[in-house]
Design a protein around this motif. Structure first.
Motif, PDB file in Angstrom:
ATOM      1  N   VAL A 328       0.841  -1.216   0.000  1.00 56.48           N
ATOM      2  CA  VAL A 328       0.000   0.000   0.000  1.00 56.48           C
ATOM      3  C   VAL A 328       0.869   1.257   0.000  1.00 56.48           C
ATOM      4  O   VAL A 328       0.418   2.322  -0.427  1.00 56.48           O
ATOM      5  CB  VAL A 328      -0.972   0.011   1.203  1.00 56.48           C
ATOM      6  CG1 VAL A 328      -1.950  -1.142   1.109  1.00 56.48           C
ATOM      7  CG2 VAL A 328      -0.231  -0.027   2.535  1.00 56.48           C
ATOM      8  N   SER A 329       2.129   1.141   0.440  1.00 61.21           N
ATOM      9  CA  SER A 329       2.995   2.324   0.476  1.00 61.21           C
ATOM     10  C   SER A 329       3.364   2.796  -0.919  1.00 61.21           C
ATOM     11  O   SER A 329       3.781   3.940  -1.118  1.00 61.21           O
ATOM     12  CB  SER A 329       4.269   2.029   1.269  1.00 61.21           C
ATOM     13  OG  SER A 329       5.066   1.071   0.603  1.00 61.21           O
ATOM     14  N   LYS A 330       3.209   1.924  -1.921  1.00 56.49           N
ATOM     15  CA  LYS A 330       3.538   2.284  -3.308  1.00 56.49           C
ATOM     16  C   LYS A 330       2.281   2.504  -4.146  1.00 56.49           C
ATOM     17  O   LYS A 330       2.352   2.548  -5.374  1.00 56.49           O
ATOM     18  CB  LYS A 330       4.395   1.185  -3.943  1.00 56.49           C
ATOM     19  CG  LYS A 330       5.765   1.057  -3.289  1.00 56.49           C
ATOM     20  CD  LYS A 330       6.574  -0.063  -3.925  1.00 56.49           C
ATOM     21  CE  LYS A 330       7.940  -0.169  -3.260  1.00 56.49           C
ATOM     22  NZ  LYS A 330       8.685  -1.369  -3.714  1.00 56.49           N
ATOM     23  N   CYS A 331       1.114   2.592  -3.476  1.00 58.50           N
ATOM     24  CA  CYS A 331      -0.172   2.777  -4.181  1.00 58.50           C
ATOM     25  C   CYS A 331      -0.410   1.673  -5.208  1.00 58.50           C
ATOM     26  O   CYS A 331      -0.916   1.912  -6.307  1.00 58.50           O
ATOM     27  CB  CYS A 331      -0.253   4.152  -4.847  1.00 58.50           C
ATOM     28  SG  CYS A 331      -0.210   5.499  -3.666  1.00 58.50           S
ATOM     29  N   GLU A 332      -0.034   0.454  -4.830  1.00 61.60           N
ATOM     30  CA  GLU A 332      -0.196  -0.714  -5.707  1.00 61.60           C
ATOM     31  C   GLU A 332      -1.630  -1.219  -5.569  1.00 61.60           C
ATOM     32  O   GLU A 332      -2.075  -1.537  -4.470  1.00 61.60           O
ATOM     33  CB  GLU A 332       0.802  -1.784  -5.259  1.00 61.60           C
ATOM     34  CG  GLU A 332       0.835  -3.025  -6.104  1.00 61.60           C
ATOM     35  CD  GLU A 332       1.825  -4.058  -5.560  1.00 61.60           C
ATOM     36  OE1 GLU A 332       2.067  -5.042  -6.272  1.00 61.60           O
ATOM     37  OE2 GLU A 332       2.322  -3.907  -4.435  1.00 61.60           O
ATOM     38  N   ILE A 333      -2.383  -1.273  -6.677  1.00 62.22           N
ATOM     39  CA  ILE A 333      -3.782  -1.720  -6.580  1.00 62.22           C
ATOM     40  C   ILE A 333      -3.995  -3.118  -7.158  1.00 62.22           C
ATOM     41  O   ILE A 333      -5.062  -3.703  -6.994  1.00 62.22           O
ATOM     42  CB  ILE A 333      -4.765  -0.730  -7.250  1.00 62.22           C
ATOM     43  CG1 ILE A 333      -4.504  -0.625  -8.757  1.00 62.22           C
ATOM     44  CG2 ILE A 333      -4.712   0.633  -6.582  1.00 62.22           C
ATOM     45  CD1 ILE A 333      -5.671  -0.043  -9.516  1.00 62.22           C
ATOM     46  N   ALA A 334      -2.991  -3.666  -7.832  1.00 60.93           N
ATOM     47  CA  ALA A 334      -3.079  -5.050  -8.332  1.00 60.93           C
ATOM     48  C   ALA A 334      -1.673  -5.542  -8.635  1.00 60.93           C
ATOM     49  O   ALA A 334      -0.785  -4.746  -8.973  1.00 60.93           O
ATOM     50  CB  ALA A 334      -3.958  -5.132  -9.581  1.00 60.93           C
ATOM     51  N   ARG A 353       0.494   8.645  -7.113  1.00 61.32           N
ATOM     52  CA  ARG A 353       0.104   9.677  -6.148  1.00 61.32           C
ATOM     53  C   ARG A 353       1.356  10.374  -5.640  1.00 61.32           C
ATOM     54  O   ARG A 353       2.393   9.733  -5.449  1.00 61.32           O
ATOM     55  CB  ARG A 353      -0.645   9.058  -4.957  1.00 61.32           C
ATOM     56  CG  ARG A 353      -2.028   8.474  -5.297  1.00 61.32           C
ATOM     57  CD  ARG A 353      -3.076   9.568  -5.401  1.00 61.32           C
ATOM     58  NE  ARG A 353      -4.328   9.107  -5.970  1.00 61.32           N
ATOM     59  CZ  ARG A 353      -5.365   8.673  -5.243  1.00 61.32           C
ATOM     60  NH1 ARG A 353      -5.288   8.634  -3.933  1.00 61.32           N
ATOM     61  NH2 ARG A 353      -6.482   8.323  -5.844  1.00 61.32           N
ATOM     62  N   LYS A 354       1.238  11.674  -5.364  1.00 61.82           N
ATOM     63  CA  LYS A 354       2.394  12.430  -4.876  1.00 61.82           C
ATOM     64  C   LYS A 354       2.631  12.172  -3.390  1.00 61.82           C
ATOM     65  O   LYS A 354       3.756  12.151  -2.928  1.00 61.82           O
ATOM     66  CB  LYS A 354       2.175  13.923  -5.115  1.00 61.82           C
ATOM     67  CG  LYS A 354       2.210  14.304  -6.583  1.00 61.82           C
ATOM     68  CD  LYS A 354       1.965  15.787  -6.784  1.00 61.82           C
ATOM     69  CE  LYS A 354       1.984  16.137  -8.274  1.00 61.82           C
ATOM     70  NZ  LYS A 354       1.659  17.561  -8.505  1.00 61.82           N
ATOM     71  N   SER A 355       1.567  11.983  -2.634  1.00 60.00           N
ATOM     72  CA  SER A 355       1.695  11.831  -1.191  1.00 60.00           C
ATOM     73  C   SER A 355       2.160  10.423  -0.819  1.00 60.00           C
ATOM     74  O   SER A 355       1.827   9.439  -1.478  1.00 60.00           O
ATOM     75  CB  SER A 355       0.338  12.106  -0.526  1.00 60.00           C
ATOM     76  OG  SER A 355       0.377  11.741   0.829  1.00 60.00           O
ATOM     77  N   ASP A 356       2.926  10.332   0.260  1.00 63.62           N
ATOM     78  CA  ASP A 356       3.363   9.039   0.786  1.00 63.62           C
ATOM     79  C   ASP A 356       2.392   8.497   1.832  1.00 63.62           C
ATOM     80  O   ASP A 356       2.607   7.406   2.364  1.00 63.62           O
ATOM     81  CB  ASP A 356       4.753   9.162   1.433  1.00 63.62           C
ATOM     82  CG  ASP A 356       5.834   9.400   0.395  1.00 63.62           C
ATOM     83  OD1 ASP A 356       5.616   8.999  -0.763  1.00 63.62           O
ATOM     84  OD2 ASP A 356       6.871   9.987   0.734  1.00 63.62           O
ATOM     85  N   LEU A 357       1.357   9.252   2.150  1.00 63.37           N
ATOM     86  CA  LEU A 357       0.404   8.823   3.171  1.00 63.37           C
ATOM     87  C   LEU A 357      -0.495   7.704   2.645  1.00 63.37           C
ATOM     88  O   LEU A 357      -0.618   7.502   1.438  1.00 63.37           O
ATOM     89  CB  LEU A 357      -0.462  10.012   3.624  1.00 63.37           C
ATOM     90  CG  LEU A 357       0.294  11.195   4.249  1.00 63.37           C
ATOM     91  CD1 LEU A 357      -0.661  12.338   4.522  1.00 63.37           C
ATOM     92  CD2 LEU A 357       1.000  10.750   5.525  1.00 63.37           C
ATOM     93  N   PHE A 358      -1.121   6.984   3.576  1.00 64.23           N
ATOM     94  CA  PHE A 358      -2.056   5.916   3.199  1.00 64.23           C
ATOM     95  C   PHE A 358      -3.236   6.512   2.429  1.00 64.23           C
ATOM     96  O   PHE A 358      -3.842   7.502   2.854  1.00 64.23           O
ATOM     97  CB  PHE A 358      -2.556   5.209   4.461  1.00 64.23           C
ATOM     98  CG  PHE A 358      -3.556   4.118   4.183  1.00 64.23           C
ATOM     99  CD1 PHE A 358      -3.154   2.908   3.643  1.00 64.23           C
ATOM    100  CD2 PHE A 358      -4.902   4.291   4.475  1.00 64.23           C
ATOM    101  CE1 PHE A 358      -4.063   1.888   3.390  1.00 64.23           C
ATOM    102  CE2 PHE A 358      -5.827   3.289   4.230  1.00 64.23           C
ATOM    103  CZ  PHE A 358      -5.397   2.083   3.684  1.00 64.23           C
ATOM    104  N   GLN A 359      -3.556   5.917   1.296  1.00 63.26           N
ATOM    105  CA  GLN A 359      -4.614   6.449   0.417  1.00 63.26           C
ATOM    106  C   GLN A 359      -5.940   5.720   0.697  1.00 63.26           C
ATOM    107  O   GLN A 359      -6.198   4.652   0.151  1.00 63.26           O
ATOM    108  CB  GLN A 359      -4.202   6.274  -1.049  1.00 63.26           C
ATOM    109  CG  GLN A 359      -2.853   6.868  -1.389  1.00 63.26           C
ATOM    110  CD  GLN A 359      -2.842   8.386  -1.301  1.00 63.26           C
ATOM    111  OE1 GLN A 359      -3.783   9.046  -1.749  1.00 63.26           O
ATOM    112  NE2 GLN A 359      -1.797   8.952  -0.718  1.00 63.26           N
ATOM    113  N   ASP A 360      -6.768   6.351   1.569  1.00 65.55           N
ATOM    114  CA  ASP A 360      -8.033   5.708   1.962  1.00 65.55           C
ATOM    115  C   ASP A 360      -8.913   5.367   0.772  1.00 65.55           C
ATOM    116  O   ASP A 360      -9.589   4.330   0.767  1.00 65.55           O
ATOM    117  CB  ASP A 360      -8.830   6.630   2.898  1.00 65.55           C
ATOM    118  CG  ASP A 360      -8.117   6.873   4.206  1.00 65.55           C
ATOM    119  OD1 ASP A 360      -7.236   7.763   4.237  1.00 65.55           O
ATOM    120  OD2 ASP A 360      -8.435   6.171   5.180  1.00 65.55           O
TER     121      ASP A 360
END
Length: 471
Positions: A328-334, A353-360
């Motif tokens: 999830v830290s790399k915004c991996e969705i599959a 995504r530019k942000s390193d925060l968790f993307q709800d």
């Protein structure tokens, strides 16, 4: 002039990329069997691939971290007397996998967390009930130890793997070979496709066809179908002119598809992988070198083409990682595991995504490893939605859960109601099979230690001789 309004969607820019060469799994002899299954199954702990094996059927199980070249003597899971056609990890125990074979049997295996010293040849359970090859396996999404199998005898059997018993047998619904079977999200219904070119929705506990559609695609090649999160159906097939198609259906009105997408002309069957969290379907054709993906929405035109990931090499099969195994830290969705002739290559789908925060918004709560029901509860008519977990802090797979063997139950079950005392590892019942396995491992390790000690002694002697010679 009217301005063209661009559709708003966080998944419009899903980006696919193959992992670096050192993250692939090399020197794996992927099976050459002619069968339209994915040949690969993956979970947050292990990667399993059906491989070539002389004199029977086998598959290899690798810890996800064991990338690079795989030793040609790496232990296999062997036991079938004919080629393995399908494998499927248990969604409620990351160490349990089922395999189906041309030898008409299904075997259930316990995979240890350590690398075994030799081939795993003893399944914890062999299920015999089909009269012809078994080509399809699918675990129930919410009930513990419930496994579905479909065979060349046109029969679907639903098993309680905890006892080895047949729960249900659907033997008079399909007049021809079954091409695909899929549970809906809570395991109440099945969607099947068949060589008779009919798409069926079945209530397995009633043994009834709830709805059906003859010839959802006009072509002669095999169909595939999966349920969406809201109970609709996605089917892949061929037009009369051999164009590959993706169709969205509302089971309450099977007359016309809600949406129909035509793609290219090819004879490779499209395997659909559907992610209910993002409502994206990924289409992977055997023999193709691309993955197409579409977003399914509730407003017209309902099916939106997003993009195509293309590469040079054709795929022999494909594994699809459950959402809880993603980074999830790399915004991996599959994440896919693409099979080549001699290797397996991860393919990562991300939303930049530019942000390193968790993307709800990218990671709603997703099904976790805990079952919502016991097998007998489901059989009695109960339904339950999957038990969800948050991925906010990432997902850590639970430690190895040894299968506790009782006279009736083979797989891990909930403790009976009533007063409980904590059970230590020392007083947990061990099966004869487990004891033999442990003794074999200890013996093999002792032999290794002895060999290493002999080697050390030999090297020390050589060193002494060299020192004496220089003096």
């Amino acid at each position: 002039m009217s301005r063209r309004v661009v559709r708003q969607s966080k998944f419009r820019h899903v980006f696919g990329q193959a992992a670096k060469a050192d993250q692939a799994y090399e020197d794996i002899r992927v099976s050459k069997v002619t069968w339209d299954s994915s040949f690969c199954a993956v979970n947050p702990k292990f990667l399993a691939i059906i491989v070539e094996a002389g004199g029977g059927g086998a598959f290899i199980v690798l810890p996800l971290a064991k990338t690079g070249r795989v030793d040609k003597n790496y232990p296999l899971v062997t036991g079938h007397t004919a080629p393995v056609l399908d494998i499927d990890w248990c969604p409620h125990n990351d160490n349990v996998i089922a395999s189906a074979s041309d030898d008409t049997t299904i075997m259930v295996w316990q995979i240890p967390d350590y690398t075994p010293m030799r081939n795993i040849t003893e399944p914890i359970l062999t299920l015999e009930g089909h009269s012809k090859r078994v080509g399809i396996l699918s675990w129930h999404p919410t009930a513990r130890n419930v496994l579905l199998s479909a065979g060349g005898d046109n029969v679907i059997i639903i098993w309680n793997v905890g006892t080895g018993e047949v729960l249900l047998s659907l033997d008079d619904i399909h007049p021809d070979v079954i091409h695909s079977v899929c549970w809906n999200s809570n395991g109440r219904l099945l969607a099947t496709t068949c060589k008779d070119k009919t798409l069926r929705i079945i209530d397995p506990r009633k043994g009834q066809v709830v709805a059906e559609r003859a010839r959802p695609h006009e072509g002669a090649r095999p169909l595939r179908a999966v349920f969406t999160a809201d109970g609709k159906l996605l089917s892949t097939g061929f037009s009369r002119m051999s164009e590959r198609q993706l169709a969205l259906w509302d089971p309450n009105n099977f007359e016309e598809p809600v949406a129909l997408q035509e793609m290219d002309t090819s004879n490779g069957v499209l395997l659909p992988f559907y992610d209910p969290d993002s409502s994206i379907v990924y289409l992977c054709g055997k023999g193709d070198s691309s993955i197409r993906y579409f977003e399914i929405t509730e407003e017209p035109p309902f099916v939106h083409y997003l993009n195509t990931f293309s590469s040079k090499e054709p795929q022999r099969g494909m594994g699809f990682m459950p959402k809880r195994g993603l980074d999830v830290s790399k915004c991996e969705i599959a994440r896919f595991y693409k099979l080549h002739e001699r290797k397996c290559e991860p393919i990562i789908m991300t939303v930049p995504r530019k942000s390193d925060l968790f993307q709800d918004d990218l990671y709603p709560d997703t099904p976790g490893p805990e079952p919502a029901l016991e097998a007998d509860e489901w059989l009695s008519g109960q339904d339950a939605e999957p038990v969800l977990i948050s991925l906010r802090d990432g997902y850590m797979p639970p430690k190895h859960r040894e299968l506790r063997v009782t006279k009736r139950n083979i797989l891990d079950v909930r403790p009976p109601p009533g007063p409980r005392r904590s059970q230590s590892a020392s007083d947990a019942p061990l099966s004869q099979h487990t004891l033999e396995t442990l003794l074999e491992e200890i013996k093999a390790l002792r032999e290794q230690v002895q060999a290493q000690e002999q080697r050390i002694t030999s090297l020390e002697n050589m060193l002494c001789e060299l020192v004496d010679g220089t003096d």
